[in-house]
Design a protein around this motif. Structure first.
Motif: not given
Length: 317
Positions: A224-227, A218-219, A207-210, A170-181
């Motif tokens: 909302g800093d990552v989706d 989790k924080g 991509f946010k390296a956490l 389902d993530l293809r619906k949002t391709d390029g929109e979400l931030v990954f952590g």
């Protein structure tokens, strides 16, 4: 270490602990690892008499497992010490190969992918056989535990409902929109950005390296800093925060039973027996409870492990 909902108790099936092929007892050739000092150079005696050094990765559950291994070993008369939070798999596996540590709690699928990025095995027994073939001759994967903990990728309830997300597809619906952590290693791992791109044809805005299922990611998910965040299926915070774990219809994440990986030179009978007893007693549900005691109740991993091992009769010879 696919996606499963909130952890649940798994039945310990008869014969679950599949026997791995025993590699030749060959010592590592020393060399430089990421750790300094305290190493055996990979050429220790072919038994556990001198005691084992257990290393762990840098997240709660692996630390708990390291202390559980130590308690079980001591209960069988084997000396053991724990070096916790040494780093990611990219750090601890070379340390094991180099003899800086003797034993490591691992997860079947992700460990196999570390050695063979093209591995296709997903079932526990297949993974165990593949590990026996792929591990260096100086290392051995002992029979795996009943407990399993998979990498999962989760979103908030709000994000799931907004975009209609139930699965990774389902993530293809949002391709390029979400931030990954997630941990920095997710950028190059099959169970991470590579798998999402190759298996699901999904990319992310950033991509946010956490960290992996830790306070940083989790924080960030809460704020909302990552989706979408890389969590572990036994993490109690998933249920506490009503996060939605997306399903994995194409099996990007293989089975992830906890598996002890040991230097063959020290894998004698007392070591094997102790870890087999622990593996039979440790279920997914129990592991999730232990994680909660540390992450939510703020107890120390070594204390939690010692209490649990005593309650399950693992500290008695």
């Amino acid at each position: 270490m696919s996606s499963i909902p909130a952890p649940r108790r798994r039945t310990v099936l008869s014969g679950l602990l599949a026997a791995a092929a025993v590699p030749a007892v060959t010592a590592c050739s020393g060399g430089i690892t990421s750790l300094k000092g305290g190493g055996s150079g990979g050429s220790g005696a072919a038994d556990s008499g001198a005691g084992l050094v257990i290393g762990t990765a840098n997240f709660t559950e692996n630390q708990i497992l390291g202390h559980l291994y130590a308690e079980a070993l001591r209960g069988s008369g084997v000396k053991a010490t724990v070096k916790p939070s040494l780093g990611s798999r990219e750090v601890v596996v070379p340390a094991l190969e180099g003899g800086d540590i003797d034993l490591l709690p691992e997860y079947q699928g992700n460990l196999l992918l570390h050695f063979d990025k093209k591995a296709k095995e997903t079932e526990a027994g297949e993974l165990q056989n593949a590990l026996a073939a792929e591990l260096p001759a100086s290392l051995e994967a002992l029979p795996y535990a009943a407990a399993e903990d998979k990498d999962v990728f989760a979103v908030t309830r709000e994000t799931a409902e907004k975009h209609g997300l139930k699965s990774y597809a389902d993530l293809r619906k949002t391709d390029g929109e979400l931030v990954f952590g997630g941990p920095a290693e997710d950028k190059t791992r099959v169970v991470g950005l590579v798998g999402f791109r190759e298996r699901y044809d999904v990319t992310f805005k950033e991509f946010k390296a956490l960290d992996a299922s830790g306070p940083l990611v989790k924080g960030a998910l809460k704020k909302g800093d990552v989706d979408i965040a890389n969590l572990f299926s036994t993490d109690a915070d998933i249920r506490e925060n009503d996060w939605v774990v997306l399903s994995d219809p194409l099996h990007m994440v293989p089975a992830q039973h906890v598996v002890p990986v040991v230097r063959s030179a020290v894998a004698d009978a007392p070591v094997r027996k102790a870890l087999a007893r622990l593996g039979t007693a440790l279920t997914t549900s129990e592991l999730s409870k232990l994680n909660r005691m540390v992450d939510v109740d703020r107890e120390d991993p070594d204390d939690v492990a010692a209490e649990w091992a005593a309650e399950h009769g693992l500290t008695e010879n």
